[in-house]
Design an enzyme around this catalytic site. Structure first.
Site, PDB file in Angstrom:
ATOM      1  N   ILE A   1      43.775  24.901  23.787  1.00  0.00           N
ATOM      2  CA  ILE A   1      44.402  25.486  22.602  1.00  0.00           C
ATOM      3  C   ILE A   1      43.857  26.883  22.329  1.00  0.00           C
ATOM      4  CG2 ILE A   1      44.519  25.277  20.074  1.00  0.00           C
ATOM      5  CD1 ILE A   1      44.702  22.203  20.536  1.00  0.00           C
TER       6      ILE A   1
ATOM      7  N   GLU B   1      22.456   7.476  28.522  1.00  0.00           N
ATOM      8  CA  GLU B   1      22.283   6.173  27.851  1.00  0.00           C
ATOM      9  C   GLU B   1      23.314   5.153  28.329  1.00  0.00           C
ATOM     10  OE1 GLU B   1      20.966   5.736  23.899  1.00  0.00           O
ATOM     11  OE2 GLU B   1      20.380   7.826  23.697  1.00  0.00           O
TER      12      GLU B   1
END
Length: 388
Positions: free
Chosen positions: A344, A370
């Protein structure tokens, strides 16, 4: 459990406070720090004064008496502006202080938690190794008892460890093999290693794609000696302990990823109103409107996901599957939203002066750190009763 994910007045007050801090304090400073790869010490000190590092911990240990939902709210609002600051808080709380709180002795809690909760020091979690990432059971770092001195002797290395080499890092909790079962399988334990311990070496910061204002280092341990009393929890239970810590941490990462996804929406809406092409704002174009609407949809659903998982944790209900789902989905949509926000913004989206360029660079690690997306899918499948 309640299906109402609206915030309580206390949680909403926290959200507004952190939102204001992120926009008024973090946003004006973080761009320069990020480009210079400098750790945001001043911002972290202010976060400590605000009590953010103590959010989910009891007041008796210097915490704020809040819960994991409160931590997620703070992480989401910070990540709407910058992920380096957000991951510093996330790692400091869920990986640095939480193991001490969950598994530490009363003496260990009294020694470490007040300073961790105040932000005076940061803690780190030394799990990942060059040959043991998703396969954490492949840990090669060892800790051997020296009965003559009452000390553990630690040898090995860790990599990709957040908050491990700052000027205010106080400890690293290290996973190490401390023995073998009768079948020859490694017994993994967790041991607290204070910063500055002889033989504990912290490498220079990594040169990273993103999170450039956060601290990530490789660690090495050469005959590092710490007292037996630095064992965190039961010997041989380190593997189970860090699985619990990672389950909780996935909720925190999901909240952070949701914040990044929402920040992409914020910046895209602002830009679409200001940027003119062919005589009108680009936000008047339905193609741009639909992109932003889809981005908002993804961020909204990610928010519901992490809050659901956090609510289950707070209520003491099973949350492993929901945490994995939240982490998997939110990290995916963070990458999607960062890509669309960059599109955009056009050429400006490729310029580092615009926040979306930073968000684009920061998003990808969320699908890796993680627990990779592949690991999350594996965990969900197992929770559904599938194995193999």
């Amino acid at each position: 459990m309640s299906l109402d994910h609206r915030l309580s007045p206390e949680h909403e007050e926290l959200r507004r406070t952190v939102e204001e801090f992120a926009h008024d304090v973090v946003a004006p400073k973080i761009g320069d720090l990020y480009e210079r790869h400098e750790f945001p010490y001043e911002i972290v000190r202010e976060m400590g004064r605000m009590g953010l590092f103590g959010l989910p911990f009891p007041e008796e240990y210097g915490g704020m008496g809040g819960d994991y939902l409160a931590l997620g709210i703070a992480l989401e609002e910070l990540a709407r502006v910058d992920s380096s600051v957000a991951i510093t808080l996330e790692a400091g709380v869920s990986l640095g202080a939480m193991p001490v709180f969950r598994f530490g002795t009363e003496e260990q809690k009294r020694e470490w938690l007040p300073r961790l909760c105040s932000g005076e020091i940061l803690g780190a979690f030394g799990l990942t190794e060059p040959d043991a990432g998703s396969d954490a059971g492949g840990t090669k770092t060892t800790a051997v008892r020296d009965e003559s001195t009452g000390e553990w002797v630690i040898n090995g290395s860790k990599c990709f460890i957040t908050n491990s080499g700052t000027d205010i890092t106080g400890l690293v909790t290290v996973t190490a093999v401390t023995g073998r079962t009768d079948a020859g399988k490694p017994l993994i334990s967790s041991i607290i290693v204070p910063s500055g311990t002889p033989g504990f070496t912290v490498a220079a910061p990594y040169s990273k794609v993103g999170w450039n204002a956060s601290d990530t280092r490789e660690l090495s341990f050469s005959d590092v000696r710490v007292p037996f009393a630095n064992l965190l929890g039961e010997e041989g239970r380190g593997y189970a302990q860090f699985l619990r810590i990672l389950d909780e941490g996935r909720i925190a990462i999901a909240a952070l990823a949701t914040g990044l996804a929402q920040g992409c929406v914020d910046e895209s809406v602002k830009y679409a109103k200001e940027r003119h092409a062919f005589g009108r704002p680009i936000g008047d174009n339905q193609a741009v409107q639909f992109k932003i609407a889809d981005m908002e949809m993804r961020a909204h659903m990610a928010r519901i996901g992490w809050r659901d998982a956090a609510s289950r944790l707070v209520l003491g209900e099973p949350f492993k599957k929901e945490a994995a789902l939240a982490k998997l989905y939110s990290s995916t949509v963070a990458v999607d939203n960062a890509r669309e926000a960059t599109q955009i913004h056009g050429g400006y989206g490729f310029m580092n002066e615009y926040p979306v360029a930073r968000m684009w660079r920061d998003s990808k690690i969320l699908e890796i750190g993680e627990g990779t997306s592949e690991v999350q899918r594996m965990l969900v499948a197992r929770e559904l009763g599938l194995s193999g």
